[in-house]
Write an enzyme that holds these catalytic residues in place. Sequence first.
Site, PDB file in Angstrom:
ATOM      1  CG  ASP A   1      -4.122  -0.815   3.893  1.00  0.00           C
ATOM      2  OD1 ASP A   1      -5.049  -0.325   3.292  1.00  0.00           O
ATOM      3  OD2 ASP A   1      -3.112  -0.400   4.114  1.00  0.00           O
TER       4      ASP A   1
ATOM      5  CG  ASP B   1      -1.756   1.340   1.478  1.00  0.00           C
ATOM      6  OD1 ASP B   1      -2.525   1.478   0.156  1.00  0.00           O
ATOM      7  OD2 ASP B   1      -1.638   1.902   2.419  1.00  0.00           O
TER       8      ASP B   1
ATOM      9  CG  ASP C   1      -2.889   1.855   7.366  1.00  0.00           C
ATOM     10  OD1 ASP C   1      -3.617   0.828   7.390  1.00  0.00           O
ATOM     11  OD2 ASP C   1      -3.276   2.822   7.004  1.00  0.00           O
TER      12      ASP C   1
END
Length: 716
Positions: free
Chosen positions: A616, A414, A612
Site C-alpha cells: 500500500d 485497507d 500494511d
Amino acid sequence: MATDTITFDVDGMTCASCALRIERVVANQQGVRSAVVNLAGKEAKVSVDAEADLDAIAAAVGRIGYTLHPVTAGGERRSLGDRYAAEVAFQRRSFVGAALLTVPVLVLSMLVGESTGNRAWQAALSTIVVLAFGAQFHRVAAKRLVARSANMDTLISVGSLAAWAYSMWALFADEEIYFETAATIVTLILLGRYLEARAKGSASRAITSLLELGAKEARVVRDGTTLMVDPRLLVPGDTVVVLAGEKIPADGVVTSGHSAVDESMLTGESVPIDRGPGDAVVGASVNQHGRLEIEVRRVGEDTALARIARLVEDAQGSKAPVQRLADRVSGIFVPAVIGLAIVVLAGWLLSGATLEVALRNAVAVLIIACPCALGLATPTAIMVGSGRGAQLGVLFKRADVFERARHLNTVVFDKTGTLTRGAMTLTDAVTDEDQQTFLHRAASLESGSEHPIGRAVALGAEERGLRLDTPDDLQTHPGHGLIATVDGTVVAAGKPSFLEDMGFSVSDRYRDALTALEAGGKTAFLAGWDGAARGAIAVADTVHDTSRPTVEALRRLGSDVVMISGDSIRTAEAIAAEVGITRVLAEVAPGGKSGEVRRLQDDGATVAFVGDGINDAPALAQADLGMAVGNGTDVAIEAGDVVLMSGDPAAVAVALRLARATFGIIRQNLVWAFGYNVIAIPLAAAGLLNPMIAAGAMAFSSVSVVTNSLRLRRFS
C-alpha cells in the site's frame, strides 16, 4: 547530488533566539541544504552535500559563541537524559549556593536603620551572588556581545548587573541601595533554570527508557560452550539461548523451542505472542516461559529497538509548521526588548522620575521578557507526545503529523491486515470434479504465488495431505488471477472475467457458488483447466475484535470511515457490515488504491490511509496522513507518516487522539508564551512590577510550558 543528514549535539543554547541564530548560520554554510535546531533536544539536524566541511560548519557556529559536536555513526553519545541530568546537578548547586547568600541579604535589607556594616555585608554577599553564581549568564552574554548578537542571557546579565552596579554607586553616594534586588534576580532565575532542566529531562526520557529496555547480557553458544556476554558483542549468525523470564538480546529467528513472547515494549500490546521455530523475534521482548534458541539476525543499530529510537529522535528533532511564528518572533525578541528597556529608562527620566525609579522599571522590562517559553512551546510537546506514542506502539515520524491530524475527516482502511488479521485460511472447495484432483491442481498453481491468498490455499492443501507440484510458465495478473502449467495441464485461477479472458468457459453453477461464498464474507475465486472453470475455492480472514469499536471511536472523533479492498463487492460488503462500515470501495487493484484516495481528496476529503506499508505504499504516500501497520520487525517504517507497531486497528484511534492532544498542548503553550509577554512587558514598563517579581515570573514562565507538555505522559 547525494545528501546526508548529520546530527550535532549543541552546547551553549539557552533560548529560542540561540537556536534560530545557529540555524541561520549553519544553513548559510557551503554544502548545507537545510538545518533544523532543536532547543529542547539540544541538537541540530543538518542535511549536507558531499562537499560540506563539518569542521567548517562547527567553526562558524563557534564564532557566534556556541559549540557543535558531530554525532558519528556507531559512536558513543551521551543520552539527552544524561546531559540534562548533568545540567540539573549544576543548576541545583548554583541555586543552592546563591540562595544561601541571598537569604541573609534579604534579611539585612529589611532591618530598620541600616548601618554602614549592614550595607557593606549586603554589598559583599550580593556581589558573590551576581558575579560568581550569575557568571553563567554574564559569560554567555559576553560571547554574544563579541558575536554582535544577544539572547536571553543578555537580558538577565544586563538586568542583574544594572541593579548591582546602581546599588554599588548608591552605597558610596549614600543613596538607597537595591542589592537584594540584584541578588534575588539571579537566585530566582537560577531556580527557574534548575526546575526547567528537571522538567526538560523528564520530557526527554522516552528515548532513554526505550534503549534501557534492552537485555543487559546474552547467553550465547560458541564452539559448543555457553557464555554470558554483553549483547553488544553479538554478531549475526550467533545462536543465543533465552530462558523463561529473560529478555531476548537481539533481533533473530527462533530455531528451537516454543514460547509466548511479550512484545509490548514495541507494539503496546499486552497479550504475549506465540513464537516457535521459523518465527521472527525482536530484541528486548520477554520470553514468558520455556526455552528458546534463537539465531541472531540483527544487532546494535540495526535492531528494531534502535530503529524505533532513531525514529522517535527524528520526530523530536523536527519542527511543526506552527512553530514558524514563534521562530520569527524569537529572532527579533531580545534586541527589541533591549531597545524597549532603553526607551522605558529614557521615558521615565524625561517624565521627571528619579534615576532609581527609571532604572528599576527598565530592569523589570529586561527581566520579565522571556523568549524561552516561545522556543520551548512546540518542541517539548512534540518530545513528550512522540515519546508517549512510542510507549503505546505508535511512532510519529515527523512533527508536522501532529498538526495534520487535526484536519482529518476521513479514514480509509485497507481491509486485509488492518481491519482483519491478515491470516487467510482455506475454508471451501466447491467442485463437481474429483475433490483431490481439483484441489491439487488449484493449490499447485497457487503455490507459485506470493500473495497471501495463494499461500493460504497451498498451505491448506498441504494440511489436507496433498503433495503439490511446482507450476511452470507462471503468469501473474495482479488483482485478476494467474495461469501456469501444472503437471502438463494449463491451469488458471482468478475472477470469472479473468478466466473468460483466458478462453475458459464459466458455468452458472460456479458463478452461483462464487456468489454464495462471497456473501458469507469469504474471499473466493474460480479455478479450471481444459478450457472450463472446474470449481470455486474460498479462503477467509478473521476480523479483529477491536475493529468495530475502532470504527465507532473514529466516528466519535468526527471522521468518516471507508474500507478499500481488492475483494469482490459482496465479500467486501460482508466484512464491512461486520465492523460497522457503510462505505466500501471494492475490487480495487493494489495499484489503484492511491487513485481512490486521490478521488476522495478531489471530493474535499482530508484522508488518512491505513495499510500494511508494503503493497500500500503508493496510497500511504498519496494520503494526507499515511498510517503504516507494522509488526515490530520488518515494519515498513519508510512507508507512512505514522507507524503502528501492533496489528490492532485500535492503534489508529489512539494515534489520532494522541496527535490531536499533542497539538492542543502546543496551542496552549503558544497562547501562554505569547500572552505572558504581551501582558507582562507593558506592566513592567508602566512601573507595576518590581524586578524581583519580574524575575520570579520569568523564571517560572518556561517551567510552566514544559510542565504543561508533561501532561501528555498521562495520555491513555
